[in-house]
Design an enzyme around this catalytic site. Structure first.
Site, PDB file in Angstrom:
ATOM      1  N   SER A  97       3.904 -25.025   0.591  1.00 60.54           N
ATOM      2  CA  SER A  97       2.796 -25.239  -0.341  1.00 60.54           C
ATOM      3  C   SER A  97       1.960 -23.965  -0.503  1.00 60.54           C
ATOM      4  O   SER A  97       2.498 -22.929  -0.879  1.00 60.54           O
ATOM      5  CB  SER A  97       1.953 -26.429   0.138  1.00 60.54           C
ATOM      6  OG  SER A  97       1.009 -26.807  -0.824  1.00 60.54           O
ATOM      7  N   ASP A 190       7.529 -34.415  -6.317  1.00 61.38           N
ATOM      8  CA  ASP A 190       6.401 -33.789  -5.618  1.00 61.38           C
ATOM      9  C   ASP A 190       5.145 -34.158  -6.388  1.00 61.38           C
ATOM     10  O   ASP A 190       5.001 -33.823  -7.561  1.00 61.38           O
ATOM     11  CB  ASP A 190       6.592 -32.261  -5.579  1.00 61.38           C
ATOM     12  CG  ASP A 190       5.552 -31.553  -4.725  1.00 61.38           C
ATOM     13  OD1 ASP A 190       4.412 -32.042  -4.653  1.00 61.38           O
ATOM     14  OD2 ASP A 190       5.876 -30.498  -4.163  1.00 61.38           O
ATOM     15  N   HIS A 220       6.045 -33.810  -1.156  1.00 61.44           N
ATOM     16  CA  HIS A 220       5.487 -32.461  -1.052  1.00 61.44           C
ATOM     17  C   HIS A 220       5.605 -31.851   0.350  1.00 61.44           C
ATOM     18  O   HIS A 220       6.046 -30.716   0.509  1.00 61.44           O
ATOM     19  CB  HIS A 220       4.019 -32.470  -1.492  1.00 61.44           C
ATOM     20  CG  HIS A 220       3.390 -31.113  -1.475  1.00 61.44           C
ATOM     21  ND1 HIS A 220       3.829 -30.092  -2.297  1.00 61.44           N
ATOM     22  CD2 HIS A 220       2.386 -30.592  -0.716  1.00 61.44           C
ATOM     23  CE1 HIS A 220       3.118 -29.004  -2.059  1.00 61.44           C
ATOM     24  NE2 HIS A 220       2.238 -29.278  -1.106  1.00 61.44           N
TER      25      HIS A 220
END
Length: 248
Positions: A97, A190, A220
């Site tokens: 991320s 996601d 995610h």
């Protein structure tokens, strides 16, 4: 005098000393090294020297995160990079991320031997632009696996979202400077970072060796999700391949 926020149990930085090839492991926004520990431990078990820093303001409290800028998060990464540089001949970076965003930022600035990103962000929707609150609630970790747990915050400082946006903007502007090999993981579903980001990264970086791997069974936070084993397997294969090729 500023408040001191204790580190949440399990959210500490981690280090493993191994061979002369190092891997810097970077967690995501409002998360902690805990989300990356299984990946880092697998790399360490394979013999690599591994450093998984806790980014400033993370793994403590939202009020702590609010005090820091994206330059402070970069400083956390660079401190870890320096720790690895003292021990290793070559350095790889792997991030989830925002940690993937920081991986890309680092690759544009330093001579890395290769990078691995998991649902990295180089674009975010403009949904936060007009927020006037100090904090907004977080919906909880975006994980498909029912029994998975991530150490994270229940609320997000709006100031920190603006810092994240600044980091993404600066990183995106420098993507073409990235020439090291890249393995790009992208979850098919996601709910935080659009899967379109993976293609944007692939198209923007200047690496000769670059690949997208689609994760079909994870959301995610894929490093704690159903595809964790696949991420480890593909990543270890990539690290070994890049070492053998000697690409720097």
């Amino acid at each position: 005098m500023s408040n001191q926020y204790p580190i949440i149990n399990g959210a500490e930085s981690f280090y493993f000393e191994g061979n002369r090839a190092g891997v810097l492991i970077i967690h995501g926004f409002i998360g902690s090294p805990q989300a990356m520990y299984p990946i880092g431990k697998a790399f360490a078990d394979a013999g690599y020297t591994v450093c998984g820093p806790r980014l400033k303001g993370h793994g403590t409290a939202p009020e702590d995160l609010e005090k820091y800028t994206y330059q402070d998060w970069i400083a956390s990464v660079e401190e870890a990079y320096n720790w690895l540089e003292e021990r290793c001949d070559k350095i790889f970076v792997c991030g989830l991320s925002m940690g993937g965003t920081l991986t890309l930022y680092t690759a544009a600035k330093y001579p890395l031997a290769g990078i691995i990103t998991v649902n990295a962000a180089v674009e975010l929707p403009a949904m936060y632009e007009n927020l006037k609150e100090r904090f907004i609630a977080d919906d909880g970790p975006d994980i498909k696996k029912a029994d998975a747990m991530e150490i994270t915050y229940e609320k997000i400082p709006v100031k920190s979202i603006k810092e994240l946006e600044s980091l993404i903007k600066e990183t995106k502007e420098n993507l073409e400077k990235i020439t090291c090999p890249a393995l790009i993981f992208s979850s098919e579903q996601d709910h935080v970072v659009s899967p379109d980001n993976a293609q944007k990264i692939l198209d923007s970086i200047s690496a000769n060796s670059k690949e997208i791997v689609t994760l079909k069974e994870s959301y995610h936070v894929a490093t704690l999700d159903n595809d964790q084993g696949l991420i480890i397997e593909k990543s270890l294969h990539a690290l070994q391949s890049w070492e053998e090729d000697g690409e720097l």
